[in-house]
Scaffold this motif. Sequence first.
Motif, PDB file in Angstrom:
ATOM      1  N   LEU A  85       0.838  -1.216   0.000  1.00 30.77           N
ATOM      2  CA  LEU A  85       0.000   0.000   0.000  1.00 30.77           C
ATOM      3  C   LEU A  85       0.867   1.257   0.000  1.00 30.77           C
ATOM      4  CD1 LEU A  85      -2.812  -1.012   2.526  1.00 30.77           C
ATOM      5  CD2 LEU A  85      -2.965  -0.853   0.041  1.00 30.77           C
ATOM      6  N   PHE A  86       1.956   1.243   0.754  1.00 28.37           N
ATOM      7  CA  PHE A  86       2.858   2.397   0.813  1.00 28.37           C
ATOM      8  C   PHE A  86       3.491   2.673  -0.550  1.00 28.37           C
ATOM      9  CE2 PHE A  86       7.037   4.290   1.654  1.00 28.37           C
ATOM     10  CZ  PHE A  86       6.686   5.369   2.439  1.00 28.37           C
ATOM     11  N   MET A  87       3.966   1.624  -1.208  1.00 25.34           N
ATOM     12  CA  MET A  87       4.577   1.787  -2.532  1.00 25.34           C
ATOM     13  C   MET A  87       3.563   2.292  -3.552  1.00 25.34           C
ATOM     14  SD  MET A  87       6.910  -1.646  -2.827  1.00 25.34           S
ATOM     15  CE  MET A  87       8.378  -1.913  -1.839  1.00 25.34           C
ATOM     16  N   THR A  88       2.365   1.718  -3.502  1.00 25.93           N
ATOM     17  CA  THR A  88       1.332   2.127  -4.459  1.00 25.93           C
ATOM     18  C   THR A  88       0.935   3.585  -4.253  1.00 25.93           C
ATOM     19  OG1 THR A  88       0.469  -0.135  -4.458  1.00 25.93           O
ATOM     20  CG2 THR A  88      -0.962   1.584  -5.345  1.00 25.93           C
ATOM     21  N   GLY A  89       0.697   3.962  -3.016  1.00 29.57           N
ATOM     22  CA  GLY A  89       0.247   5.322  -2.734  1.00 29.57           C
ATOM     23  C   GLY A  89       1.285   6.372  -3.079  1.00 29.57           C
ATOM     24  N   PHE A  90       2.522   6.160  -2.614  1.00 34.15           N
ATOM     25  CA  PHE A  90       3.557   7.159  -2.881  1.00 34.15           C
ATOM     26  C   PHE A  90       4.006   7.137  -4.340  1.00 34.15           C
ATOM     27  CE2 PHE A  90       3.823   7.767   1.628  1.00 34.15           C
ATOM     28  CZ  PHE A  90       4.313   9.048   1.754  1.00 34.15           C
ATOM     29  N   GLY A  91       3.960   5.965  -4.982  1.00 34.91           N
ATOM     30  CA  GLY A  91       4.259   5.921  -6.407  1.00 34.91           C
ATOM     31  C   GLY A  91       3.292   6.777  -7.211  1.00 34.91           C
ATOM     32  N   PHE A  92       2.012   6.740  -6.828  1.00 29.13           N
ATOM     33  CA  PHE A  92       1.015   7.559  -7.509  1.00 29.13           C
ATOM     34  C   PHE A  92       1.213   9.045  -7.212  1.00 29.13           C
ATOM     35  CE2 PHE A  92      -3.126   9.710  -7.385  1.00 29.13           C
ATOM     36  CZ  PHE A  92      -3.529   9.545  -8.708  1.00 29.13           C
ATOM     37  N   LEU A  93       1.398   9.372  -5.948  1.00 26.82           N
ATOM     38  CA  LEU A  93       1.508  10.787  -5.559  1.00 26.82           C
ATOM     39  C   LEU A  93       2.751  11.452  -6.153  1.00 26.82           C
ATOM     40  CD1 LEU A  93       0.413  10.567  -1.806  1.00 26.82           C
ATOM     41  CD2 LEU A  93      -0.911  11.474  -3.725  1.00 26.82           C
ATOM     42  N   TYR A 128      -8.137  12.624  -8.874  1.00 23.84           N
ATOM     43  CA  TYR A 128      -6.920  11.967  -8.394  1.00 23.84           C
ATOM     44  C   TYR A 128      -7.167  11.206  -7.097  1.00 23.84           C
ATOM     45  CZ  TYR A 128      -4.247  14.632 -11.845  1.00 23.84           C
ATOM     46  OH  TYR A 128      -3.755  15.140 -13.015  1.00 23.84           O
ATOM     47  N   ILE A 129      -8.008  11.750  -6.228  1.00 26.32           N
ATOM     48  CA  ILE A 129      -8.313  11.052  -4.963  1.00 26.32           C
ATOM     49  C   ILE A 129      -9.041   9.740  -5.246  1.00 26.32           C
ATOM     50  CG2 ILE A 129      -9.711  11.191  -2.871  1.00 26.32           C
ATOM     51  CD1 ILE A 129      -9.068  14.203  -2.806  1.00 26.32           C
ATOM     52  N   ILE A 130      -9.987   9.764  -6.174  1.00 26.52           N
ATOM     53  CA  ILE A 130     -10.725   8.545  -6.530  1.00 26.52           C
ATOM     54  C   ILE A 130      -9.772   7.501  -7.113  1.00 26.52           C
ATOM     55  CG2 ILE A 130     -12.469   7.603  -8.092  1.00 26.52           C
ATOM     56  CD1 ILE A 130     -13.981  10.261  -7.782  1.00 26.52           C
ATOM     57  N   ILE A 131      -8.876   7.938  -8.020  1.00 26.72           N
ATOM     58  CA  ILE A 131      -7.913   7.001  -8.615  1.00 26.72           C
ATOM     59  C   ILE A 131      -7.027   6.395  -7.531  1.00 26.72           C
ATOM     60  CG2 ILE A 131      -5.922   6.816 -10.149  1.00 26.72           C
ATOM     61  CD1 ILE A 131      -8.483   7.032 -11.662  1.00 26.72           C
ATOM     62  N   LEU A 132      -6.567   7.218  -6.591  1.00 26.30           N
ATOM     63  CA  LEU A 132      -5.701   6.725  -5.514  1.00 26.30           C
ATOM     64  C   LEU A 132      -6.421   5.704  -4.649  1.00 26.30           C
ATOM     65  CD1 LEU A 132      -3.086   6.822  -3.874  1.00 26.30           C
ATOM     66  CD2 LEU A 132      -4.001   8.831  -2.665  1.00 26.30           C
ATOM     67  N   VAL A 133      -7.662   5.995  -4.282  1.00 31.44           N
ATOM     68  CA  VAL A 133      -8.436   5.073  -3.440  1.00 31.44           C
ATOM     69  C   VAL A 133      -8.652   3.742  -4.149  1.00 31.44           C
ATOM     70  CG1 VAL A 133     -10.688   4.698  -2.362  1.00 31.44           C
ATOM     71  CG2 VAL A 133      -9.549   6.910  -2.123  1.00 31.44           C
ATOM     72  N   LEU A 134      -9.010   3.811  -5.447  1.00 34.14           N
ATOM     73  CA  LEU A 134      -9.229   2.577  -6.206  1.00 34.14           C
ATOM     74  C   LEU A 134      -7.939   1.772  -6.338  1.00 34.14           C
ATOM     75  CD1 LEU A 134     -11.571   3.856  -9.073  1.00 34.14           C
ATOM     76  CD2 LEU A 134     -12.203   2.461  -7.097  1.00 34.14           C
ATOM     77  N   ALA A 135      -6.813   2.453  -6.549  1.00 37.13           N
ATOM     78  CA  ALA A 135      -5.532   1.743  -6.672  1.00 37.13           C
ATOM     79  C   ALA A 135      -5.167   1.052  -5.372  1.00 37.13           C
ATOM     80  CB  ALA A 135      -4.436   2.729  -7.078  1.00 37.13           C
ATOM     81  N   LEU A 136      -5.339   1.744  -4.245  1.00 32.04           N
ATOM     82  CA  LEU A 136      -5.036   1.140  -2.944  1.00 32.04           C
ATOM     83  C   LEU A 136      -5.960  -0.031  -2.663  1.00 32.04           C
ATOM     84  CD1 LEU A 136      -4.447   4.372  -0.814  1.00 32.04           C
ATOM     85  CD2 LEU A 136      -2.715   2.790  -1.682  1.00 32.04           C
ATOM     86  N   LEU A 137      -7.235   0.112  -2.995  1.00 34.24           N
ATOM     87  CA  LEU A 137      -8.197  -0.962  -2.764  1.00 34.24           C
ATOM     88  C   LEU A 137      -7.858  -2.189  -3.603  1.00 34.24           C
ATOM     89  CD1 LEU A 137     -10.849  -1.624  -1.256  1.00 34.24           C
ATOM     90  CD2 LEU A 137     -12.094  -0.773  -3.248  1.00 34.24           C
ATOM     91  N   GLU A 138      -7.536  -1.969  -4.873  1.00 36.00           N
ATOM     92  CA  GLU A 138      -7.173  -3.085  -5.754  1.00 36.00           C
ATOM     93  C   GLU A 138      -5.919  -3.784  -5.254  1.00 36.00           C
ATOM     94  OE1 GLU A 138      -5.988  -3.907 -10.453  1.00 36.00           O
ATOM     95  OE2 GLU A 138      -5.647  -1.948  -9.529  1.00 36.00           O
TER      96      GLU A 138
END
Length: 941
Positions: A85-93, A128-138
């Motif tokens: 989750l950390f890698m996914t979130g910060f990679g996106f941001l 961007y918030i929606i994309i981030l939430v969906l990426a973390l959930l997936e």
Amino acid sequence: MVNMPALEHMNQILHILFVFLPFLWALGTLPPPDALFLWAMEQVLEFGLGGSSVSTHLRLLVMFIMSAGTAIASYFIPSTVGVVLFMTGFGFLLSLNLSDMGHKIGTKSKDLPSGPEKHFSWKECLFYIIILVLALLETSLLHHFAGFSQISKSNSQATVGYGLMILLIILWILREIQSVYIIGIFRNPFYPKDVQTVTVFFEKQTRLMKIGIVRRILLTLVSPFAMIAFLSLDSSLQGLHSVSVCIGFTRAFRMVWQNTENALLETVIVSTVHLISSTDIWWNRSLDTGIRLLLVGIIRDRLIQFISKLQFAVTVLLTSWTEKKQRRKTTATLCILNIVFSPFVLVIIVFSTLLSSPLLPLFTLPVFLVGFPRPIQSWPGAAGTTACVCADTVYYYQMVPRLTAVLQTAMAAGSLGLLLPGSHYLGRFQDRLIWIMILECGYTYCSINIKGLELQETSCHTAEARRVDEVFEDAFEQEYTRVCPLNEHFGNVLTPCTVLPVKLYSDARNVLSGIIDSHENLKEFKGDLIKVLVWILVQYCSKRPGMKENVHNTENKGKAPLMLPALNTSPPPKSPEDIDSLNSETFNDWSDDNIFDDEPTIKKVIEEKHQLKDLPGTNLFIPGSVESQRVGDHSTGTVPENDLYKAVLLGYPAVDKGKQEDMPYIPLMEFSCSHSHLVCLPTEWRTSCMPSSKMKEMSSLFPEDWYQFVLRQLECYHSEEKASNVLEEIAKDKVLKDFYVHTVMTCYFSLFGIDNMAPSPGHILRVYSGVLPWSVALDWLTEKPELFQLALKAFRYTLKLMIDKASLGPIEDFRELIKYLEEYERDWYIGLVSDEKWKEAILQEKPYLFSLGYDSNMGIYTGRVLSLQELLIQVGKLNPEAVRGQWANLSWELLYATNDDEERYSIQAHPLLLRNLTVQAAEPPLGYPIYSSKPLHIHLY
């Protein structure tokens, strides 16, 4: 430690290397410390941490620290789900342009109202918030699912891999369809043929734009989530994470967003190799998926660089012999040496590729060196800080905002190919050349720098620009009988991509011979000038500040007397020498030598040292005025006849005593209409400087019927009386008419001099340029800057009217003449190219601009017309390694070899390498673009 073999070998290598350091420095291969440091940071950020080259050095440092901190922090997270989750979130941001988003929310746009701009920014943030939430959930769900069964996990990852292969093929096809050439070689059969006008282009481009939207959805929304699914199902993330896992997967989760197309290619390659190879090989056994992706990314980048460098080297080698103008005495020898030592040349190219440093052709001859490693941004300062600004820079200032908006659509659709930092594009329209460089790329954004090259073309510039035109004409303006014809200019560093419809100025130059020198046209010119003067003065006076404010104050007062300032003292004496003296500078400007300048110098006669100035308390006025002293609402008073004549005589040539019969006494008068003051001329314009006999003689030329027609066409003032009745009364006011007759005819006399002959073309050009002939009225006119500008404006409007009448036919009635003048006022700027107002008109996007000039070489008068319209800019992609190599040679030649000869070989025209244009586009002081933008952030959605 002393006997360790590795240290002994390193000791020997370093001894040899240190001997060659001075030699490497002399050749320019040894990098300066700042360039080496920035290059190292950029390479680690791009290939080790999944980032991108950035637009500024400070941004590079900040992004490097944040990206490295993310990789280090992921190592200390104990939970596997937490790590993912950390890698996914910060990679996106980190792949977003956060600084630009903050700037947009915190500031208001100049072009749009603040409301829509803020609303748009918040919608963007919500997306961007929606994309981030969906990426973390997936990520969390798939990682949790992968922990149940090893078999289901492997099958699922293989299935996702197949899906990524299909997705890659679809995206590649959709991207190639958008460009005029497929892989730069074959003409795209789906691209519009023979595109020369905007309307035809839009008709044929509709389908491609729809395909571009589909491609953007697949690239922005589908591909990242598909790759996240592939990475989340990987077995390397299930156990205890090592340093290699943290580095590899931090980069992988960042690349998914930062550079989606390249990440998709790398993922497909890794997946394909895993599917077709045995599990026992070193690649599958010893390396986790993250490190495999990292190595594939480095190989992909270096392979593309090697192909580009090899193509550049071959082009330099072949053209040094095939192009006659490039041949030198030593060319044959150099070609033979390159063939004989071709393995050594290949080693140099490979070594340059491994270091990601430019391949430097010495003096652009086929002698190749390895340039020192440097970042993609090949200059020390920030982009857009300097440019060689000139008069033509304003055309790029007007064009760039609109070009940026169109580039957004083209880049999002894929018309410009794969967007990578360090890519260069060249745009061409008429005499304008636009150089576009990509500085940074990320998720749904791209940062670019746009440069404008000089419009005054030199011989080298012209030769290369002609070749650019040929390349674009073959691509966009020819009908082909074959289905997929080949690109005939494949060896050129320029590959055409697409055309962009941009609203900009089209520059047309017309020959006015037969119009401006026609006796009939010049004869009509004088009569038209009086009419234009009347119209401009009436329009000016009716719209003066404060005129409409006092309408209600005078509605119920009946007939208002003429109110003028009191004359407190007699005017200063004027000697005949002062009156008859002429300014020598004025004579010099009016000499025949200056008639034929392309654009004569405008002399600021308004600012002459010998201007006539009133003494304190002195006010000049016209015959018929009264000395008034206001008491309450009444004013009375008279002026002694002697003082009146003294005022009138001021500015006349000296006359003998007893010969003042030319100055008859004029009865005192007042306005016959109470509203006449709303269109009355300013008081200071009513002073007299002309003999009464001359004024009477020229007053017969005044068009009274036109004057009354113009007054009757004025806008309605808010009054209790009917507008038509008010305007009719104003038109019949004889005192007001006398004021206009006096001012108009004095301006007319100032523009043409004392002779009532038809003007010559040279006279027209000089007065158009602001250089007036001397007359007794010249000083009077130049004392009044506003009136002087209005008279000059009327003269220029009349010239444009003469040209339009000669081109479109005669004017039928007064209404048609009014329409012409209103169009000039509303849609045109008529003046000189050197005027500041010319630049202001371009930046304000005035629909049309006109300027008069003279070509002394051909002996013809010319008219230049700029028309603002939507036109097509042809854009092509340049070989990035050819640009980097020539810029590296430019830097080496000027800084190391100190060869600053303006006619040196390395800046001469080269039709295939576009050497002269490439040198121009380099950042100053090495290059000399006339315009360079600051980093422009383009949103790709």
